[in-house]
Design a protein around this motif. Structure first.
Motif, PDB file in Angstrom:
ATOM      1  N   THR A  22       0.831  -1.219   0.000  1.00 30.43           N
ATOM      2  CA  THR A  22       0.000   0.000   0.000  1.00 30.43           C
ATOM      3  C   THR A  22       0.862   1.265   0.000  1.00 30.43           C
ATOM      4  N   ILE A  23       1.945   1.245   0.761  1.00 29.67           N
ATOM      5  CA  ILE A  23       2.828   2.423   0.828  1.00 29.67           C
ATOM      6  C   ILE A  23       3.480   2.676  -0.537  1.00 29.67           C
ATOM      7  N   LYS A  25       2.424   1.675  -3.409  1.00 27.41           N
ATOM      8  CA  LYS A  25       1.376   2.075  -4.350  1.00 27.41           C
ATOM      9  C   LYS A  25       1.049   3.569  -4.199  1.00 27.41           C
ATOM     10  N   LYS A  26       0.982   4.023  -2.971  1.00 29.08           N
ATOM     11  CA  LYS A  26       0.686   5.444  -2.741  1.00 29.08           C
ATOM     12  C   LYS A  26       1.815   6.327  -3.280  1.00 29.08           C
ATOM     13  N   GLU A  29       1.389   6.560  -6.891  1.00 29.53           N
ATOM     14  CA  GLU A  29       0.304   7.502  -7.207  1.00 29.53           C
ATOM     15  C   GLU A  29       0.777   8.952  -7.104  1.00 29.53           C
ATOM     16  N   ILE A  30       1.588   9.216  -6.087  1.00 30.41           N
ATOM     17  CA  ILE A  30       2.126  10.576  -5.923  1.00 30.41           C
ATOM     18  C   ILE A  30       2.997  10.931  -7.130  1.00 30.41           C
ATOM     19  N   ALA A  46      -2.548  13.293  -0.525  1.00 35.33           N
ATOM     20  CA  ALA A  46      -1.706  12.110  -0.721  1.00 35.33           C
ATOM     21  C   ALA A  46      -0.634  12.028   0.361  1.00 35.33           C
ATOM     22  N   PHE A  49      -2.166  11.175   3.740  1.00 36.58           N
ATOM     23  CA  PHE A  49      -2.469   9.742   3.788  1.00 36.58           C
ATOM     24  C   PHE A  49      -1.187   8.963   4.094  1.00 36.58           C
ATOM     25  N   LEU A  50      -0.126   9.313   3.382  1.00 38.90           N
ATOM     26  CA  LEU A  50       1.156   8.633   3.584  1.00 38.90           C
ATOM     27  C   LEU A  50       1.618   8.751   5.037  1.00 38.90           C
ATOM     28  N   TYR A  53      -0.853   6.645   7.287  1.00 35.92           N
ATOM     29  CA  TYR A  53      -0.741   5.208   7.012  1.00 35.92           C
ATOM     30  C   TYR A  53       0.592   4.650   7.496  1.00 35.92           C
TER      31      TYR A  53
END
Ligand SMILES: [Fe+2]
Length: 129
Positions: A22-23, A25-26, A29-30, A46, A49-50, A53
């Motif tokens: 998930t990290i 993937k984020k 996305e960034i 973003a 969230f990082l 998370y």
């Protein structure tokens, strides 16, 4: 640049691997977001969230390492604190300044490199345990 999931990152511990996925993937996305002229709030969402998370994940991972008496436990905790400081600092800067002054690419590269090195050098010690 490119944050990409790799089988090299697999510790074999399901929850840890899912969190790492998930990290990464984020971060990916960034990196994508940066290329399409994001608004300040898109980048902040973003990064916030990082921050939250990774805080959750680090806590989980630290208790697992402590439970297992992993030799990397102390180093892991110290590195996590440094990362949270870093992301928190970026978020504070964005909140208070005009983020367009900042090179977003540099930030994304720095965070991605950090996470990948950390997984490979520290978190993988969970695997050997
Ligand atoms: Fe870690």
């Amino acid at each position: 640049m490119g944050s990409k999931w790799s089988t090299e990152f697999i510790t074999g511990l399901k929850e840890i691997d899912e969190h790492h996925f998930t990290i990464i993937k984020k971060l990916y996305e960034i990196e994508q977001l940066i290329q399409i002229n994001p608004t300040k709030s898109e980048i902040m969402d973003a990064l916030l969230f990082l921050e939250s998370y990774t805080q959750m994940h680090f806590k989980f991972e630290e208790s697992l390492m402590a439970e297992q008496n992993c030799p990397a436990a102390k180093e892991n905790k110290q590195q996590h604190a440094m990362f949270i400081d870093k992301v928190h600092g970026f978020n504070q800067n964005f909140a208070h300044n005009d983020m367009m002054d900042v090179d977003l690419k540099d930030i994304a590269v720095e965070l991605s490199n950090w996470i990948i090195n950390h997984i490979l050098q520290v978190d993988m010690k969970l695997k050997e345990n």
